[in-house]
Design an enzyme around this catalytic site. Structure first.
Site, mmCIF file in Angstrom:
data_model
loop_
_atom_site.group_PDB
_atom_site.id
_atom_site.type_symbol
_atom_site.label_atom_id
_atom_site.label_comp_id
_atom_site.label_asym_id
_atom_site.label_seq_id
_atom_site.Cartn_x
_atom_site.Cartn_y
_atom_site.Cartn_z
ATOM 1 N N ASP A 15 36.943 -162.405 12.114
ATOM 2 C CA ASP A 15 37.677 -161.294 12.682
ATOM 3 C C ASP A 15 37.110 -161.016 14.060
ATOM 4 O OD1 ASP A 15 39.161 -160.932 10.315
ATOM 5 O OD2 ASP A 15 37.433 -159.896 9.366
ATOM 6 N N GLU A 184 48.514 -155.876 10.941
ATOM 7 C CA GLU A 184 47.053 -155.243 11.207
ATOM 8 C C GLU A 184 46.274 -155.487 12.183
ATOM 9 O OE1 GLU A 184 44.801 -156.845 7.592
ATOM 10 O OE2 GLU A 184 46.009 -158.470 7.910
#
Length: 544
Positions: A15, A184
């Site tokens: 991430d 997302e």
């Protein structure tokens, strides 16, 4: 030009949130249940990265005790407002339920390796938040979740303005985009009068990808690009799989690059297994004639080798105090004498109640606490495995007196997937397990344990001389892990080769989000007083 070889940050670095400040690039990555919280890396050329500190205090109270495996701190987003670094992130406390039970926090600092402000909670629609600084105003991006029966866990991207001082919401929350496929990880940027949403699409497994949407106004409506910017969902043979969760950054000369997560899978008889977890990669980006971002090499598959600009000299744009820190090889202990990066520990940072590096110089002393499947107080120090071939060894000295006392070498994914070779106590040979250790009889043994989805098994037991230092080791070669100890100067195998792929993102009934680490641990399930001393820890990860 310089060539970056992906992944540029290897082994459990998912991430990535990429920004540039002056001539420096900074990346923040997820830490989940592990400390130090929110590792930060920096580079001046996008190819060569160094550890730059972490967001100290990101977990309120300094603890993530009790959070499930792969919960904790998800997807931090780093930003710079011209004066301060900002980070926004979510602490997730439930996994695999309709409720994420999460809180989103904001912290700031003048230098990434400096003091970060105490985290302040902001409105918490869902995980993967980001901040957008625009014309003196502060906006919070998020995905929203609908926990109701029949609701969508990924119910769209929302935007809320925050008061810069109080961080309280100003006005309404705006729904920017909903999409049939899971989206997302929103990030926002402005280019040529367009607001661009950079989105993670399809979940974080093999269906992962990056999709872009744009609008002429900040609050929408947003139009989706027909093509993905990045994905490998259409080709399992691409060496960098699971490509997604991206952020765009512009170089001082005006070029564009993309950070994203990726994984290097092992292709096994049971499908892909990503024992190294998800890692950080970069790609070069251009813009097509219609104003959409595209990979410079064409298509949407990530490249392993990417040309990046050579590093220039630092400029006054670098914030004070943000110069290069010590390299990972020299950052071993904090000013308090406690192990720090590249050491990590689950659910809390090391403290003097269970780690001692001063009593016996050159050794780390661990006080045993709870067992390897505890979500609370484990005495574990571990380092990330970064390649599919690796060797680890350590010398341990301890005097276990009960079967509840153990210390040794561990290869660990989480509380349900680990391998460990432990110095411990066992009944006299031939005597059944009856819990009679208090009789003062028994043996000092090495016990090889394997824990996976079918439970825990004792794979092998080897009697050793009590009270003497002993060197333990493990050799990892792709799908296999082999344990050994030094006996008369020779490596003596303990047990058969074990399946290392059980320590991966892809093993078990649902996705897992961290990576495999190698380390040391100690346990004392009764008195919590047993100690073990470790020296000569060495983890060598071979180039592929």
């Amino acid at each position: 030009m310089t060539v970056a070889r992906n992944p540029v940050i290897r082994g459990f670095a998912p991430d990535p949130s990429l920004i540039r400040v002056g001539e420096w690039y900074y990346v923040a990555t997820s830490s989940f249940e592990w400390f130090p919280t929110i590792p930060l890396h920096r580079s001046r050329d996008l190819a060569h990265w160094e550890y730059a500190g972490h967001v100290r205090g990101a977990a309120p109270g300094g603890s993530l005790r009790g959070v499930p495996d792969s919960a904790g701190i998800w997807a931090p987003s780093l930003s710079w407002d011209g004066e301060r670094f900002w980070v926004v992130y979510t602490i997730v406390r439930s996994v695999g339920t309709r409720y994420f039970d999460l809180d989103t926090y904001v912290s700031t600092a003048t230098a990434v390796d400096g003091e970060w402000t105490a985290p302040r909670r902001v409105v918490s629609h869902g995980f993967d938040p980001a901040l957008f600084h625009h014309e003196g105003r502060l906006w919070l991006l998020n995905m929203q979740s609908d926990h109701r029966p029949g609701g969508r866990r990924f119910a769209g991207i929302v935007l809320t303005e925050l008061d810069r001082s109080t961080l309280r919401p100003l006005g309404d929350t705006h729904l920017l985009l909903q999409h049939d496929r899971l989206i997302e990880g929103p990030k926002l940027l402005i280019r040529d009068g367009w607001y661009y949403l950079i989105l993670a699409e399809g979940g974080t497994g093999v269906e992962h990808g990056v999709r872009v949407a744009r609008s002429r106004t900040l609050t929408g409506p947003y139009e989706l690009d027909e093509l993905p910017l990045l994905t490998t969902r259409d080709d399992p043979k691409v060496p960098l799989q699971k490509a997604g969760h991206a952020e765009l950054v512009r170089t001082p000369s005006g070029e564009w690059f993309l950070s994203h997560l990726t994984a290097r899978p092992l292709h096994t008889a049971h499908g892909i297994r990503c024992t190294l977890g998800r890692e950080t990669a970069v790609q070069a980006v251009t813009w097509d004639s219609e104003g959409w971002p595209r990979l410079r090499q064409g298509g949407w598959h990530p490249a392993v080798e990417v040309e990046v600009p050579a590093a220039g000299a630092p400029t006054s744009g670098v914030p004070d105090g943000a110069g290069p820190p010590a390299t990972p090889e020299t950052v071993r202990a904090s000013s308090e004498g406690l192990p720090t990066w590249p050491w990590s520990s689950p659910r809390a940072a090391p403290d003097a109640s269970w780690v001692d590096t001063t009593t016996r110089p050159g050794w780390i002393r661990l006080r045993g606490r709870q067992g390897p499947e505890s979500l609370w107080d484990q005495s574990v120090l571990a380092q990330r495995i970064t390649e599919h071939r690796a060797e680890v060894e350590v010398t341990v000295e301890a005097r276990p007196r009960t079967f509840g006392e153990a210390a040794g070498l561990t290869l660990r994914y989480n509380t349900a997937s680990y391998l460990s070779l432990d110095l411990t106590w066992a009944e006299p040979e031939g005597e059944p397990q009856r819990g009679q250790q208090w009789r003062g009889e028994g043996r000092t043994v090495l016990s090889l344990l394997e824990r996976d989805g079918d439970g825990a098994r004792q794979v092998a037991v080897v009697e050793v001389e009590p009270g003497q230092p002993i060197t333990l080791g493990a050799s990892i070669d792709g799908e296999e892990a082999r344990f050994w100890y030094l006996h008369d100067g020779l490596r003596t195998p303990v047990g058969p080769p074990l399946d290392f792929t059980h320590l991966s993102d892809d093993y078990g009934p649902r996705l897992r989000f961290t990576g495999t680490l190698a380390g040391i641990h100690a346990q004392d399930l009764v008195a919590a007083e047993f100690t073990a001393d470790f020296s000569g820890f060495r983890l060598v990860c071979g180039a592929e």
